[in-house]
Each structure stands twice: as structure tokens, then as C-alpha cells.
Write an enzyme that holds these catalytic residues in place. Structure first.
Site, PDB file in Angstrom:
ATOM      1  N   LYS A 204      72.037 -80.237 -53.307  1.00 13.59           N
ATOM      2  CA  LYS A 204      72.348 -81.210 -52.598  1.00 13.59           C
ATOM      3  C   LYS A 204      72.821 -82.308 -53.402  1.00 13.59           C
ATOM      4  CE  LYS A 204      72.162 -84.934 -49.564  1.00 13.59           C
ATOM      5  NZ  LYS A 204      72.409 -84.689 -47.752  1.00 13.59           N
ATOM      6  N   CYS A 260      73.296 -93.302 -50.031  1.00 14.62           N
ATOM      7  CA  CYS A 260      73.409 -91.674 -50.538  1.00 14.62           C
ATOM      8  C   CYS A 260      73.887 -91.298 -51.700  1.00 14.62           C
ATOM      9  CB  CYS A 260      73.713 -90.108 -49.764  1.00 14.62           C
ATOM     10  SG  CYS A 260      73.333 -89.612 -48.662  1.00 14.62           S
TER      11      CYS A 260
END
Ligand code: UDX
Length: 433
Positions: A204, A260
Site C-alpha cells: 500500500k 493519502c
């Protein structure tokens, strides 16, 4: 299958909705009572195209339930997703306070075998820690890592048609239970990457940091292209046609933002530092992104011959189109910098105004406008910062008429191909002559 999801932010709510869409029953839990009350009434707590329709349908057929009680989720489901926010904390590390509070609460109530699936973006090793904590209470706990790759504004589509599903875990039985839940995707031929938990957690961060690097790279090249008279759009096209490079995330702009990339790049850098490794490329991307925001302000300042008392229209406050999210939005940063240099802002965004007002509450000389036309009224310059479709199809003659000056800064290169743009305005795109 019946599962529960703790946390109803972008990740949790969208994941819950999608699971109902593919035939499951979901209990969504959040400690924010007002959010749960709103969701129960069919009102959304976030804006995401297509989400409301799926949730309303699920509420109608009884496949989604909203509650503030973690105990209810634990008593009624065997698979429990954690989709708790992990915002930027001290020194760039991920702040895991809320996540661990939630884990503590879960440990209070578990009495039987459960699978805990971590959807939150967490520092490498966190799933191991969570398992240790929960196993103190009951041995029969399996923790899996299953990162989320959805993009805001496109979340429903990204979740229904993911490019891959990553699962990290030790216990094959637990992995198979999650695979069973995702059978719909397997049948659609979506590739599964099954690995250990730390690898899954790393995938991720590695993906987000790589994309941030890619954007920073094209932003720096755009700045160079301007100096040497090259066109960055063609450079991106020419590079992107090489399959090894691919055309995605090669669009230059005022710097990446959102919930993010900024936090994940910093968190990954800090994780590496703790392990005596320097991720110098990620560090450069972080610095480059900061510089890019400064550079676009400098460009406006240079062209206008200073910013003091200059009235400037900012188009776009959310960090990208189709979302009301202004977290780490370049626009917020850029507005602060312009105001600090004495500029006066008129701004408009189809969805980001309310959040921006909160973030900019300590700043004066910002006038929030209800529509595009009133935003450009009597301004010296307009600056496009977010590529909303409304900004792609503006009535240029009308805009020109309303403005006092004719400076048009197109930092998303939306009007590069427009034949009239240079006739009507002093037009400044990014990285293109
Ligand atoms: C990102 C990842 O794409 C997603 O996989 C992850 O789950 C969460 O973080 P998101 O932040 O929602 O998604 O949006 P994204 O579309 O990736 O854009 C992030 C930022 O990069 C935005 O500010 C956008 O404007 C900028 N960007 C994107 C560019 O400047 N150029 C590009 O070519 C692409």
C-alpha cells in the site's frame, strides 16, 4: 455473508456499500453518533459519486445497518474490518491513536473466534501488533491486512472494478474466508496477491509513494519544459505510450494533495528512517511537492508584478475534482501563501467551500463565492487549481467581460487546445509554451 466494518469514512463507507452490492450484509460502526444518525436517515456523510444510491438501496433491502455499538458488530459477525483513519501524526509518522483505541475496545468484547481485517493504511508491522494485543484476550484471533486502493471521487468504480486485491496473513483458513467474501471479484478475474502481513502493508505505502514520485517527476519536468520551450503534455504523451512507463499519473499540476499521498509518503519515509534506511527518492518527492506549490505562487507573483492588493480568483478548493475533500489540498496552501503576500482572494469550488472555510478561518481577505461568474468579477487574474468539469467548459467571453485584468493561470492545462484562449487572455499553462 455477514460482516462488520468499523469506521465510516471514505474507505469504510464505500467498502461497506460495495459489499452489499455484491450480495453481503454489513454492519457499519462509527463512534460519531451524528454521522450514524445521518446515515440511518439515508443522508451521506461524505460526497462520493454513486455512493448514496447504493446505500439507499441497501437500506431498503435491509443489507446495511448503521450503529455506534462495536459490541453489536462483534457479537453478530465473524469478519470485522477496521477502516479507522490514520492521519499524519507527529514528525510525519502515522497517528494510530484512534486505531489502537478501537482495538482496545474490540478486545473488551471478543469472546469467540474472529477474523480482523485491517483496511486502514498502517505502518508496516501494525497488523502483527494488533494480533498480539487481541490474542492476549483470546487465542483464536486472526488478523489480516487488506489495503484499500480506491481514489476519492472515483471510489465506487475503483471498488467495484479493482485492479488487484491484496491480502496479507498467516492463517490459510482466515485468508480463505476473506477470499470467499470476495468471490465475486475472483470470478471476474481480478488478480489476488496473497502474501504475509508486512508485505501487504508495504504494498500500500509503496504504491502510493511511487505514484507521488511519478507526479513530482512530471511536475519538475514541467518546470524545466517551460524554461527550454518544450511542451510537457506531449512529453507525457510520448513517455506514457511506452508500456513500461504507462500514461497514468503523468499530469503536471500544482502538486499532489489529498488524504493519502502527502501523509503516506511521509509515513513511509519515517518507517524507513526507523529501520536505518533512507528512502531518498521518496524524500525528494515530498520536498518537490512542497516546492511545486511555492513555484506556482511565484509564477503568479512574477507575472502580476507582485501580489499586494491584487484581486485573484481561485477556481477549485478540493484537492481534486468530484470530491468535497480539502485535506492537504494545494489550493488551501496556495491561498494562504497569496494572502500572506498581500493578495486578495475570491474563490469558488463546486463542493469544497464549506471545508475550506474551516481550514482558512484564520485568514482574512478571502471572499467565498457561490458561482463561477461572481468569482471572477473584477479580478486581475484567475487561477485554475482543480480540474472540475465546470472549469473545463467555461464561457470564456463572459469570464473576460467580468474580469478587470486578463491573466489566466491554467495550472491543470485545461485550455491548452482552446483556439481563443490566447486571443482573449494572457494565458499561462504549466509546462507548455
Ligand atoms: C490515492 C491513490 O490513487 C489511491 O490508490 C489510494 O487508495 C488513496 O490515494 P486519491 O488521493 O483519492 O487516491 O486521489 P488521486 O487521484 O490518486 O490523486 C491524488 C493527488 O494527485 C491529487 O491531488 C491529484 O490532483 C494529483 N494528481 C494525480 C496529479 O497531480 N497528477 C496526476 O497525473 C494524477
Amino acid at each position: 455473508m455477514k460482516v462488520s466494518i468499523i469506521g465510516t469514512g471514505y474507505v469504510g463507507l464505500v467498502h461497506g456499500a460495495i459489499l452489499t452490492k455484491i450480495g453481503h450484509n454489513v454492519i457499519c460502526v462509527d463512534k460519531k453518533r451524528e454521522n450514524i444518525e445521518r446515515l440511518k436517515k439515508g443522508n451521506m456523510t461524505i460526497f462520493e459519486p454513486g455512493l448514496k444510491e447504493i446505500i439507499l438501496e441497501a437500506e431498503k433491502n435491509g443489507s446495511i445497518e448503521f450503529t455506534t455499538e462495536i459490541k453489536k458488530a462483534i457479537d453478530n459477525t465473524d469478519i470485522i474490518f477496521l477502516a479507522i483513519g490514520t492521519p499524519e501524526g507527529e514528525g510525519g509518522k502515522a497517528d494510530l491513536k484512534d486505531l489502537y483505541t478501537c482495538v482496545d475496545e474490540i478486545s473488551k468484547y471478543i469472546t469467540t473466534k474472529k477474523i480482523i481485517v485491517v483496511k486502514s493504511t498502517v505502518p508496516i508491522g501494525t497488523c502483527n501488533d494488533i494480533e498480539k494485543i487481541l490474542r492476549k484476550k483470546i487465542k483464536d484471533i486472526e488478523v489480516l491486512s487488506n489495503p484499500e486502493f480506491l481514489r476519492e471521487g472515483n471510489a465506487v468504480n475503483d471498488s467495484l472494478f479493482p485492479e488487484r486485491i491484496v491480502i496479507g496473513g498467516k492463517n490459510i483458513e482466515a485468508i480463505n474466508s476473506l477470499k470467499k467474501l470476495y468471490l465475486y471479484f475472483e470470478e471476474k478475474g481480478i488478480p489476488f496477491v496473497i502474501s504475509n502481513r508486512t508485505t501487504s502493508e508495504m504494498i500500500k505505502y509503496a504504491s502510493n509513494a511511487f505514484l507521488a514520485v511519478k507526479i513530482s517527476y512530471i511536475n519538475e519536468l514541467a518546470n524545466l519544459a517551460e524554461k527550454v520551450g518544450a511542451n510537457i503534455s506531449d512529453v507525457s504523451l510520448g513517455m506514457g505510450l511506452d508500456k513500461r512507463i504507462a500514461p497514468y499519473f503523468l499530469e503536471c499540476g500544482p502538486g499532489y494533495g489529498g488524504s493519502c499521498f502527502p501523509k503516506d509518503t511521509k509515513a513511509l519515509f519515517e518507517i524507513a528512517k526507523e529501520n536505518s534506511e533512507e528512502l531518498s527518492i521518496v524524500k525528494s518527492a515530498i520536498e518537490s511537492n512542497k516546492r511545486q506549490r511555492e513555484k506556482v505562487v511565484q509564477k503568479i507573483e512574477n507575472k502580476l508584478g507582485g501580489l499586494k492588493n491584487k484581486k485573484i480568483a481561485i477556481l477549485g478548493l478540493s484537492f481534486k475534482e468530484n470530491t468535497d475533500d480539502t485535506r492537504d489540498s494545494p489550493s488551501i496552501d496556495i491561498i494562504k501563501k497569496i494572502v500572506n503576500k498581500g493578495g486578495k482572494i475570491q474563490c469558488y469550488c463546486p463542493m469544497g467551500i464549506e471545508e475550506a472555510k474551516v481550514k482558512l478561518s484564520f485568514y482574512k481577505n478571502i471572499d467565498y463565492k457561490k458561482d463561477l461568474i461572481s468569482c471572477v468579477e473584477k479580478v486581475e487574474a484567475l487561477v485554475i487549481l482543480t480540474p472540475w468539469s465546470e472549469f473545463k467548459n467555461m464561457d470564456l467571453n463572459k469570464i473576460k467581460e467580468k474580469m478587470n485584468g486578463s491573466y489566466f493561470f491554467d495550472f491543470r492545462n485545461l485550455y491548452l487546445e482552446n483556439k481563443n484562449i490566447r486571443k482573449l487572455f494572457k494565458y499561462y499553462p504549466l509546462g507548455n509554451s
